[in-house]
Design a protein around this motif. Structure first.
Motif, PDB file in Angstrom:
ATOM      1  N   SER A  57       0.863  -1.175   0.000  1.00 13.11           N
ATOM      2  CA  SER A  57       0.000   0.000   0.000  1.00 13.11           C
ATOM      3  C   SER A  57       0.899   1.224   0.000  1.00 13.11           C
ATOM      4  O   SER A  57       2.125   1.106   0.015  1.00 13.11           O
ATOM      5  N   ARG A  58       0.322   2.395   0.036  1.00 15.51           N
ATOM      6  CA  ARG A  58       1.146   3.609   0.055  1.00 15.51           C
ATOM      7  C   ARG A  58       1.895   3.767   1.368  1.00 15.51           C
ATOM      8  O   ARG A  58       2.881   4.488   1.439  1.00 15.51           O
ATOM      9  N   ASP A  59       1.441   3.075   2.444  1.00 12.16           N
ATOM     10  CA  ASP A  59       2.020   3.257   3.775  1.00 12.16           C
ATOM     11  C   ASP A  59       2.992   2.165   4.191  1.00 12.16           C
ATOM     12  O   ASP A  59       3.894   2.413   4.984  1.00 12.16           O
ATOM     13  N   PHE A  60       2.803   0.946   3.700  1.00 16.28           N
ATOM     14  CA  PHE A  60       3.659  -0.167   4.101  1.00 16.28           C
ATOM     15  C   PHE A  60       3.442  -1.337   3.162  1.00 16.28           C
ATOM     16  O   PHE A  60       2.577  -1.299   2.285  1.00 16.28           O
ATOM     17  N   SER A  61       4.231  -2.386   3.351  1.00 18.58           N
ATOM     18  CA  SER A  61       4.052  -3.619   2.588  1.00 18.58           C
ATOM     19  C   SER A  61       4.142  -4.795   3.551  1.00 18.58           C
ATOM     20  O   SER A  61       4.601  -4.653   4.680  1.00 18.58           O
ATOM     21  N   TYR A  62       3.687  -5.949   3.093  1.00 20.51           N
ATOM     22  CA  TYR A  62       3.802  -7.172   3.891  1.00 20.51           C
ATOM     23  C   TYR A  62       3.736  -8.369   2.956  1.00 20.51           C
ATOM     24  O   TYR A  62       3.338  -8.255   1.801  1.00 20.51           O
ATOM     25  N   TYR A  63       4.154  -9.500   3.484  1.00 15.16           N
ATOM     26  CA  TYR A  63       4.142 -10.735   2.709  1.00 15.16           C
ATOM     27  C   TYR A  63       3.074 -11.668   3.258  1.00 15.16           C
ATOM     28  O   TYR A  63       2.986 -11.882   4.470  1.00 15.16           O
ATOM     29  N   ALA A  64       2.269 -12.224   2.374  1.00 14.90           N
ATOM     30  CA  ALA A  64       1.246 -13.215   2.722  1.00 14.90           C
ATOM     31  C   ALA A  64       1.494 -14.437   1.839  1.00 14.90           C
ATOM     32  O   ALA A  64       1.289 -14.373   0.631  1.00 14.90           O
ATOM     33  N   ASP A  65       1.955 -15.505   2.428  1.00 17.45           N
ATOM     34  CA  ASP A  65       2.299 -16.721   1.693  1.00 17.45           C
ATOM     35  C   ASP A  65       1.168 -17.101   0.734  1.00 17.45           C
ATOM     36  O   ASP A  65       0.055 -17.393   1.172  1.00 17.45           O
ATOM     37  N   PRO A  66       1.421 -17.089  -0.588  1.00 18.10           N
ATOM     38  CA  PRO A  66       0.354 -17.388  -1.550  1.00 18.10           C
ATOM     39  C   PRO A  66      -0.151 -18.827  -1.480  1.00 18.10           C
ATOM     40  O   PRO A  66      -1.180 -19.141  -2.082  1.00 18.10           O
ATOM     41  N   ASN A  67       0.558 -19.699  -0.752  1.00 15.91           N
ATOM     42  CA  ASN A  67       0.039 -21.054  -0.538  1.00 15.91           C
ATOM     43  C   ASN A  67      -1.014 -21.088   0.564  1.00 15.91           C
ATOM     44  O   ASN A  67      -1.753 -22.056   0.680  1.00 15.91           O
ATOM     45  N   LEU A  68      -1.062 -20.038   1.370  1.00 12.54           N
ATOM     46  CA  LEU A  68      -2.000 -19.973   2.495  1.00 12.54           C
ATOM     47  C   LEU A  68      -3.022 -18.851   2.353  1.00 12.54           C
ATOM     48  O   LEU A  68      -4.133 -18.960   2.846  1.00 12.54           O
ATOM     49  N   TRP A  69      -2.639 -17.766   1.650  1.00 14.48           N
ATOM     50  CA  TRP A  69      -3.505 -16.596   1.533  1.00 14.48           C
ATOM     51  C   TRP A  69      -3.754 -16.256   0.069  1.00 14.48           C
ATOM     52  O   TRP A  69      -2.833 -16.254  -0.735  1.00 14.48           O
ATOM     53  N   ALA A  70      -4.987 -15.908  -0.251  1.00 15.08           N
ATOM     54  CA  ALA A  70      -5.345 -15.462  -1.600  1.00 15.08           C
ATOM     55  C   ALA A  70      -5.663 -13.972  -1.549  1.00 15.08           C
ATOM     56  O   ALA A  70      -6.385 -13.511  -0.667  1.00 15.08           O
ATOM     57  N   TYR A  71      -5.118 -13.228  -2.504  1.00 16.35           N
ATOM     58  CA  TYR A  71      -5.400 -11.801  -2.605  1.00 16.35           C
ATOM     59  C   TYR A  71      -6.769 -11.629  -3.246  1.00 16.35           C
ATOM     60  O   TYR A  71      -7.071 -12.241  -4.267  1.00 16.35           O
ATOM     61  N   GLU A  72      -7.610 -10.791  -2.646  1.00 15.60           N
ATOM     62  CA  GLU A  72      -8.955 -10.557  -3.163  1.00 15.60           C
ATOM     63  C   GLU A  72      -8.970  -9.267  -3.950  1.00 15.60           C
ATOM     64  O   GLU A  72      -8.671  -8.209  -3.419  1.00 15.60           O
ATOM     65  N   ASN A  73      -9.298  -9.365  -5.220  1.00 18.15           N
ATOM     66  CA  ASN A  73      -9.289  -8.195  -6.090  1.00 18.15           C
ATOM     67  C   ASN A  73     -10.672  -7.578  -6.245  1.00 18.15           C
ATOM     68  O   ASN A  73     -10.854  -6.668  -7.020  1.00 18.15           O
ATOM     69  N   SER A  74     -11.640  -8.060  -5.498  1.00 19.88           N
ATOM     70  CA  SER A  74     -13.000  -7.546  -5.606  1.00 19.88           C
ATOM     71  C   SER A  74     -13.196  -6.337  -4.703  1.00 19.88           C
ATOM     72  O   SER A  74     -12.918  -6.408  -3.508  1.00 19.88           O
ATOM     73  N   PRO A  75     -13.672  -5.219  -5.250  1.00 25.73           N
ATOM     74  CA  PRO A  75     -13.914  -4.048  -4.403  1.00 25.73           C
ATOM     75  C   PRO A  75     -15.035  -4.282  -3.397  1.00 25.73           C
ATOM     76  O   PRO A  75     -15.166  -3.550  -2.426  1.00 25.73           O
ATOM     77  N   ASP A  76     -15.858  -5.315  -3.612  1.00 26.95           N
ATOM     78  CA  ASP A  76     -16.947  -5.612  -2.691  1.00 26.95           C
ATOM     79  C   ASP A  76     -16.511  -6.477  -1.519  1.00 26.95           C
ATOM     80  O   ASP A  76     -17.252  -6.624  -0.549  1.00 26.95           O
ATOM     81  N   ASP A  77     -15.318  -7.069  -1.586  1.00 25.72           N
ATOM     82  CA  ASP A  77     -14.859  -7.916  -0.490  1.00 25.72           C
ATOM     83  C   ASP A  77     -14.413  -7.045   0.669  1.00 25.72           C
ATOM     84  O   ASP A  77     -13.801  -5.998   0.482  1.00 25.72           O
ATOM     85  N   THR A  78     -14.694  -7.488   1.869  1.00 26.39           N
ATOM     86  CA  THR A  78     -14.337  -6.738   3.069  1.00 26.39           C
ATOM     87  C   THR A  78     -12.883  -6.922   3.463  1.00 26.39           C
ATOM     88  O   THR A  78     -12.361  -6.162   4.262  1.00 26.39           O
ATOM     89  N   CYS A  79     -12.217  -7.936   2.926  1.00 30.77           N
ATOM     90  CA  CYS A  79     -10.832  -8.232   3.284  1.00 30.77           C
ATOM     91  C   CYS A  79      -9.968  -8.274   2.034  1.00 30.77           C
ATOM     92  O   CYS A  79     -10.418  -8.714   0.984  1.00 30.77           O
ATOM     93  N   GLU A  80      -8.712  -7.821   2.167  1.00 27.67           N
ATOM     94  CA  GLU A  80      -7.848  -7.832   0.989  1.00 27.67           C
ATOM     95  C   GLU A  80      -7.156  -9.168   0.788  1.00 27.67           C
ATOM     96  O   GLU A  80      -6.728  -9.479  -0.314  1.00 27.67           O
ATOM     97  N   ILE A  81      -7.011  -9.966   1.847  1.00 30.31           N
ATOM     98  CA  ILE A  81      -6.524 -11.338   1.691  1.00 30.31           C
ATOM     99  C   ILE A  81      -7.452 -12.277   2.435  1.00 30.31           C
ATOM    100  O   ILE A  81      -8.044 -11.916   3.445  1.00 30.31           O
ATOM    101  N   ARG A  82      -7.601 -13.483   1.896  1.00 26.22           N
ATOM    102  CA  ARG A  82      -8.443 -14.513   2.525  1.00 26.22           C
ATOM    103  C   ARG A  82      -7.642 -15.807   2.625  1.00 26.22           C
ATOM    104  O   ARG A  82      -6.902 -16.171   1.712  1.00 26.22           O
TER     105      ARG A  82
END
Length: 193
Positions: A57-82
């Motif tokens: 993001s503009r403020d920070f970054s982080y790593y979310a293991d793609p084997n455990l977390w999926a990035y949500e690209n839907s603007p309607d989703d309440t969470c950015e990773i699931r």
């Protein structure tokens, strides 16, 4: 736009404003205050990018293991990773963001203590990582899902994490792993992509 979406967006704005210090706070503890909304926080997906597990993001970054977390690209989703579970037994979603400026002298711990007596709050607590301590409060979103707002102090802001789960006991260590991966601009080993 569906009625539930409009309600969620309105409630989210109220929750974000109330909980992350975007407005002046009433210092009279006996005064009536608005209840906590069992709502979600909308994300500004345009300001978040994703590449191979790295969320920035503009403020920070982080790593979310793609084997455990999926990035949500839907603007309607309440969470950015699931969390990827393959089953509905354990659900978890997470969104991280930086708050607007916090009230002077109001630490994350004091912010959480300010909501502890509200009827909607199910529990409060702490979650420690190597770099910082997050204070959280939990409330019920519906019969199946609870939500938590995690707050940690960072200069004149809070680092905030909104999470939804049906079993925080199971996913809390996975949330702690993500929160410990936060890289701020002054961190020497910031990840660029």
């Amino acid at each position: 736009m569906k009625k539930n979406t409009i309600t969620a967006v309105f409630s989210a704005a109220v929750l974000l404003t109330t909980m992350c210090g975007c407005t002046a706070q009433n210092t009279d503890p006996t005064a009536h205050s608005e209840p906590i909304q069992s709502a979600t926080i909308p994300l500004d997906k345009e300001k978040t990018s994703y590449f191979n597990g790295y969320v920035k993001s503009r403020d920070f970054s982080y790593y979310a293991d793609p084997n455990l977390w999926a990035y949500e690209n839907s603007p309607d989703d309440t969470c950015e990773i699931r969390m990827i579970t393959g089953k509905d037994i354990n659900k978890c979603g997470l969104s991280l963001f930086m708050s607007d400026e916090k009230p002077q002298g109001e630490t994350a711990e004091l912010k959480v203590l300010s909501v502890v007596n509200k009827d909607e709050i199910l529990s409060t607590g702490t979650l420690a990582t190597a770099d910082r301590t997050f204070y959280y409060y939990e409330w019920s979103v519906d019969d199946d899902i609870n939500a938590r707002m995690y707050l940690a102090d960072y200069n004149d802001n809070y680092i905030c994490a909104y999470s939804e789960s049906n079993n925080f006991g199971y996913v809390e260590n996975k949330i702690a792993d993500i929160l410990s991966m936060i890289k701020l601009p002054e961190d020497k080993e910031t990840t660029t992509f």
